[in-house]
Write a protein that holds these residues in place. Structure first.
Motif, PDB file in Angstrom:
ATOM      1  N   PRO A 204       0.818  -1.222   0.000  1.00  0.00           N
ATOM      2  CA  PRO A 204       0.000   0.000   0.000  1.00  0.00           C
ATOM      3  C   PRO A 204       0.846   1.265   0.000  1.00  0.00           C
ATOM      4  CG  PRO A 204      -0.798  -1.576   1.618  1.00  0.00           C
ATOM      5  CD  PRO A 204       0.525  -2.086   1.146  1.00  0.00           C
ATOM      6  N   ILE A 205       0.403   2.241  -0.773  1.00  0.00           N
ATOM      7  CA  ILE A 205       1.049   3.551  -0.790  1.00  0.00           C
ATOM      8  C   ILE A 205       0.455   4.444   0.284  1.00  0.00           C
ATOM      9  CG2 ILE A 205       1.387   5.636  -2.190  1.00  0.00           C
ATOM     10  CD1 ILE A 205       1.380   3.846  -4.663  1.00  0.00           C
ATOM     11  N   GLU A 206      -0.824   4.257   0.567  1.00  0.00           N
ATOM     12  CA  GLU A 206      -1.527   4.993   1.615  1.00  0.00           C
ATOM     13  C   GLU A 206      -2.659   4.111   2.141  1.00  0.00           C
ATOM     14  OE1 GLU A 206      -3.437   8.496   0.075  1.00  0.00           O
ATOM     15  OE2 GLU A 206      -3.505   7.634  -1.931  1.00  0.00           O
ATOM     16  N   PRO A 207      -3.246   4.455   3.284  1.00  0.00           N
ATOM     17  CA  PRO A 207      -4.317   3.615   3.843  1.00  0.00           C
ATOM     18  C   PRO A 207      -5.508   3.501   2.891  1.00  0.00           C
ATOM     19  CG  PRO A 207      -3.499   5.149   5.498  1.00  0.00           C
ATOM     20  CD  PRO A 207      -2.873   5.564   4.196  1.00  0.00           C
ATOM     21  N   MET A 208      -6.157   2.365   2.926  1.00  0.00           N
ATOM     22  CA  MET A 208      -7.343   2.146   2.107  1.00  0.00           C
ATOM     23  C   MET A 208      -8.446   3.113   2.533  1.00  0.00           C
ATOM     24  SD  MET A 208      -9.062  -1.546   1.216  1.00  0.00           S
ATOM     25  CE  MET A 208      -9.527  -1.940   2.901  1.00  0.00           C
TER      26      MET A 208
END
Length: 307
Positions: A9-13
């Motif tokens: 992941p690049i950022e939180p879902m």
């Protein structure tokens, strides 16, 4: 959810709001952007045939149907490649957009995909008087409107159970509505295939064409847009079935069942961890107790669209 196969992941879902039955999230990873759908398994109205639907989606995507790429399907999670596009408002679409939807349906109906046989559909429930009494006793904001239409909902249930379906039966999407569509450079992208299954052709065409030819109610109904869907279907190689009320029975019966499901959620009075929020269920009920009797009363007018 185990989403490790989608990359780091690049950022939180993030939650994407608005689903009428399930919950959607966007996940951005080092392998791209994905739409992650958490299926509501706690109070579904019917069993979800995840393997059949995923196989159908894969075949449709391989055939070039404009849709998000299906990535994976599990017991309670569906993953598709994220697709950018404009939301389609609940309003009459353009003739060209409607025509292309008709062509897409014709292509979908040619797909040769195995499908697990399903049980015979149960008769429509007739407990509307009981539901109205429970709504009044619990002070639901739409209780009075529900009570005033009990006889109409009983008549609708009778119509759904007795309306003759002329066939043929096709394997299809079953839920091509504005909220399940995007527009990308003005052209359709078909989303949300999890209701896919076998359906009488007239019901699929009537539901799709009507939903694309009107606004939220039925006062802005464009016959030319309705016909554009059917013209596109014929241009795509499809053959139109006989005219009659069967063109609208699936839409009417589906709305009746969806409203009853949301009534039960509202009567329970508690937020759940899956499916629509309670406020959205209340909105669905309010729309149903007003809109469904209107739709049913307009059947003769709707049948005239087929002439």
């Amino acid at each position: 959810m185990n989403l490790s196969h989608l990359g780091a992941p690049i950022e939180p879902m993030s939650r994407v709001h608005g689903g009428f039955a399930n919950r959607m999230y966007r996940l951005d990873t080092d392998r791209g952007a994905f739409a992650v759908k958490e299926l509501n398994l706690s109070d579904r109205r019917w069993a979800y045939h995840v393997e059949d639907v995923f196989r159908f989606e894969r075949a449709a995507f391989a055939a070039g149907i404009p849709m998000p790429e299906p990535i994976s399907a599990g017991h309670d999670t569906l993953v598709h490649r994220w697709v950018e596009g404009e939301k389609v408002p609940e309003a009459p679409v353009s003739p060209a957009y409607a025509f292309e939807i008709g062509e897409i349906l014709a292509r979908i109906h040619t797909l040769d995909v195995a499908w697990t046989p399903v049980p015979i559909e149960e008769p429509a429930l007739r407990d509307w008087s009981e539901l109205a009494a429970r709504a009044a006793a619990t002070g639901q904001p739409w209780a009075e409107e529900l009570a005033s239409h009990v006889e109409t909902f009983l008549a609708i249930a009778h119509f759904v159970d007795t309306c003759e379906r002329p066939g043929p039966v096709v394997l299809t999407h079953k839920d091509i509505q504005p909220w399940n569509l995007l527009a990308r450079e003005g052209r359709p992208v078909v989303l949300d295939w999890e209701l896919s299954g076998l359906l009488d052709l007239s019901s699929e065409l009537g539901s799709t064409a009507l939903s694309l030819a009107k606004g939220p109610g039925f006062d802005d109904l464009r016959p030319a847009i309705f016909r554009s869907v059917l013209d596109g279907y014929v241009a795509g190689g499809g053959t139109l079935p006989p005219s009659g009320p069967s063109w609208f029975v699936f839409m009417i019966g589906g709305w009746l069942g969806h409203m009853r499901w949301n009534i039960l959620r509202c009567l329970a009075g508690a937020e759940t961890s899956t499916g629509p929020e309670l406020a959205l269920s209340h909105e669905s009920v309010r729309n149903g107790v007003c809109g469904l009797p209107d739709l049913f009363g307009r059947l003769p007018e709707l049948e005239s669209l087929l002439m």
